[in-house]
Design a protein around this motif. Structure first.
Motif, PDB file in Angstrom:
ATOM      1  N   ASN A 189       0.821  -1.019   0.062  1.00 58.94           N
ATOM      2  CA  ASN A 189       0.321   0.279   0.116  1.00 58.94           C
ATOM      3  C   ASN A 189       1.227   1.082   0.191  1.00 58.94           C
ATOM      4  OD1 ASN A 189      -2.442  -1.154  -0.019  1.00 58.94           O
ATOM      5  ND2 ASN A 189      -2.182  -2.044   2.613  1.00 58.94           N
ATOM      6  N   SER A 190       0.756   1.808  -0.416  1.00 57.39           N
ATOM      7  CA  SER A 190       1.442   3.395  -0.960  1.00 57.39           C
ATOM      8  C   SER A 190       0.289   4.422  -0.845  1.00 57.39           C
ATOM      9  CB  SER A 190       2.251   3.609  -2.078  1.00 57.39           C
ATOM     10  OG  SER A 190       3.009   4.569  -2.420  1.00 57.39           O
ATOM     11  N   LEU A 195       3.800   7.295  -4.769  1.00 54.66           N
ATOM     12  CA  LEU A 195       4.544   5.726  -6.467  1.00 54.66           C
ATOM     13  C   LEU A 195       5.497   5.788  -6.755  1.00 54.66           C
ATOM     14  CD1 LEU A 195       2.325   3.411  -6.997  1.00 54.66           C
ATOM     15  CD2 LEU A 195       1.227   5.293  -8.652  1.00 54.66           C
ATOM     16  N   GLU A 196       6.126   6.935  -7.413  1.00 60.54           N
ATOM     17  CA  GLU A 196       7.089   6.979  -8.051  1.00 60.54           C
ATOM     18  C   GLU A 196       8.684   6.387  -7.507  1.00 60.54           C
ATOM     19  OE1 GLU A 196       9.753   9.739 -11.160  1.00 60.54           O
ATOM     20  OE2 GLU A 196       7.793  10.470 -10.462  1.00 60.54           O
ATOM     21  N   ARG A 197       8.615   6.699  -6.201  1.00 64.58           N
ATOM     22  CA  ARG A 197       9.807   6.643  -5.465  1.00 64.58           C
ATOM     23  C   ARG A 197       9.721   5.406  -4.684  1.00 64.58           C
ATOM     24  NH1 ARG A 197      10.702   9.342   0.709  1.00 64.58           N
ATOM     25  NH2 ARG A 197       8.906   8.190   0.906  1.00 64.58           N
ATOM     26  N   ASN A 198       8.311   4.601  -4.440  1.00 64.74           N
ATOM     27  CA  ASN A 198       8.702   3.349  -4.233  1.00 64.74           C
ATOM     28  C   ASN A 198       8.845   2.586  -5.014  1.00 64.74           C
ATOM     29  OD1 ASN A 198       7.663   3.347  -1.020  1.00 64.74           O
ATOM     30  ND2 ASN A 198       5.315   4.457  -1.490  1.00 64.74           N
ATOM     31  N   ILE A 199       8.713   2.157  -6.371  1.00 60.27           N
ATOM     32  CA  ILE A 199       7.749   1.978  -7.348  1.00 60.27           C
ATOM     33  C   ILE A 199       9.835   1.386  -7.781  1.00 60.27           C
ATOM     34  CG2 ILE A 199       7.915   1.372 -10.002  1.00 60.27           C
ATOM     35  CD1 ILE A 199       5.452   2.539  -9.401  1.00 60.27           C
ATOM     36  N   PRO A 204      14.399  -2.726  -7.568  1.00 57.31           N
ATOM     37  CA  PRO A 204      15.797  -3.285  -7.548  1.00 57.31           C
ATOM     38  C   PRO A 204      15.857  -4.047  -6.884  1.00 57.31           C
ATOM     39  CG  PRO A 204      16.374  -0.613  -7.624  1.00 57.31           C
ATOM     40  CD  PRO A 204      14.766  -0.739  -7.642  1.00 57.31           C
ATOM     41  N   LYS A 205      14.689  -4.096  -6.126  1.00 57.69           N
ATOM     42  CA  LYS A 205      14.799  -5.781  -5.332  1.00 57.69           C
ATOM     43  C   LYS A 205      14.367  -6.687  -5.824  1.00 57.69           C
ATOM     44  CE  LYS A 205      12.794  -7.031  -0.476  1.00 57.69           C
ATOM     45  NZ  LYS A 205      11.781  -6.078   0.134  1.00 57.69           N
ATOM     46  N   ASN A 236      -3.392   0.265  -3.382  1.00 57.14           N
ATOM     47  CA  ASN A 236      -2.242  -1.049  -3.337  1.00 57.14           C
ATOM     48  C   ASN A 236      -2.039  -1.205  -4.861  1.00 57.14           C
ATOM     49  OD1 ASN A 236      -3.198  -4.095  -3.274  1.00 57.14           O
ATOM     50  ND2 ASN A 236      -2.811  -3.784  -1.547  1.00 57.14           N
ATOM     51  N   PHE A 237      -0.810  -1.556  -4.844  1.00 61.66           N
ATOM     52  CA  PHE A 237      -0.321  -1.971  -6.151  1.00 61.66           C
ATOM     53  C   PHE A 237       0.465  -3.137  -5.814  1.00 61.66           C
ATOM     54  CE2 PHE A 237       2.669   1.078  -4.629  1.00 61.66           C
ATOM     55  CZ  PHE A 237       4.264   0.777  -5.678  1.00 61.66           C
TER      56      PHE A 237
END
Length: 349
Positions: A189-190, A195-199, A204-205, A236-237
């Motif tokens: 959830n974000s 959103l852009e930063r979390n993606i 990389p993870k 939620n993505f």
């Protein structure tokens, strides 16, 4: 010559080691855009004056390159360096630790909204090694060297953002088929603003997960949006990597498998920075309404990153495809207008 050499060494050694340099410049881009661009170390190749001036510089990137904990290192003709972000506050400030030729320093960014864009203040504070003192002396002195490099970095940043962020195109391709398939995913959830930063953190993870477990990435990564609550600013993505065959992970893992069934969708292609995705979504929605399609809420809404930062450092060259599942709206059943008829009866005697 010996006396001159000794005198030079004594002169350099007696110069003060501590330094603090501050530079300020107007960047003609919104504060959020500047923050996101500077936070991602993979963008630094485009504008950082300490590395741009040396065409022989090579860069090394770890698993994480964005936000607090992100880092990168470089090797070039002018020396070796490493930088790590130790603190960041969304759209406000960033603090970083840098080691360049064994000279330690702290680099602090402060962002402030102003007329025409963002006022960016860049402060460098640290202590020079003996070799860096010599480098500074040969280049006109410490203040001149650091101030000019930092000012050049800010100028390059402004130019890079102006071109790389503002050069983009959006094309609504129309109705298309998505073949679906198996994939591995991480779901969170974000806040939509993050959103852009979390993606960028999650991609990389997942890449590291694939490398560690020797799993082949079958196609380009994509994002599935399960919910997108604009009113409350929450989504939620899942960040997903396609795989050829289905794989199952152990219980408790935050990475799981999924299956995407084939579906029909309206497809849109964005060429450019991710900051224009909202506009691309808006044009897709307009196309859907204009052409009498109906969104299938039970089906996925996805973004496929055909070309991203892993392959292309310049945001203006990134390619993202949007797919929104649709079906033609059912035509309404026509209602016949039955005119009322008056029947006159005659009474029979």
């Amino acid at each position: 010559m010996l006396l001159i050499s000794i005198a030079l060494v004594v002169f350099v050694a007696t110069q003060k080691s501590e330094f603090e340099i501050s530079n300020t410049r107007l960047i003609h881009s919104p504060k959020s855009v500047v923050y996101n661009y500077v936070s991602e170390f993979k963008n630094w190749e485009n504008w950082n004056a300490w590395t741009v001036s040396d065409s022989e510089t090579t860069f090394t990137y770890p698993e994480r390159t964005i936000g607090t904990g992100g880092s990168f290192s470089w090797t070039g003709n002018e020396g070796d360096g490493m930088m790590k972000t130790v603190f960041s506050k969304e759209n406000d400030s960033i603090a970083q630790k840098m080691n360049f030729n064994n000279s330690e320093s702290t680099v602090c960014w402060k962002l402030k909204d102003t007329l025409g864009g963002t006022k960016v203040s860049l402060n460098s504070k640290g202590e020079m090694s003996f070799m860096f003192k010599i480098y500074a002396l040969l280049n006109g002195g410490l203040e001149k060297t650091l101030s000019e490099r930092n000012d050049k970095s800010l100028l390059n940043l402004d130019r890079s953002l102006d071109y790389e962020i503002n050069n983009y195109s959006i094309k609504v391709n129309g109705l298309a088929s998505n073949p679906g398939g198996f994939y591995m995913q991480q779901t969170i959830n974000s806040k939509i603003v993050n959103l852009e930063r979390n993606i960028k953190i999650m991609l990389p993870k997942l890449t590291y997960f694939f490398k560690k477990n020797k799993v082949t990435i079958y196609e380009k990564p994509f994002v599935i949006y399960h919910t997108y609550d604009i009113k409350n600013g929450i989504t939620n993505f899942s960040v997903c990597f396609p795989i050829k065959d289905e794989i199952f992970t152990s219980t408790g893992s935050d990475i799981s498998s999924g299956t995407l069934a084939p579906f029909q969708a309206v497809k849109t292609t964005l060429t450019g920075d991710y900051s224009h995705l909202q506009e691309a979504w808006k044009k897709t929605e307009q196309f859907i309404r204009k052409n009498n399609f109906e969104k299938l809420n039970a089906n996925p809404i996805i973004e496929i990153y055909k070309i991203g930062v892993e392959k292309e450092k310049r945001p203006s060259k990134w390619i993202t495809e949007i797919y929104i599942a649709v079906k033609p709206k059912a035509k309404p059943i026509p209602v016949l207008n039955v005119e009322e008829t008056t029947i006159t009866t005659t009474e029979v005697p």
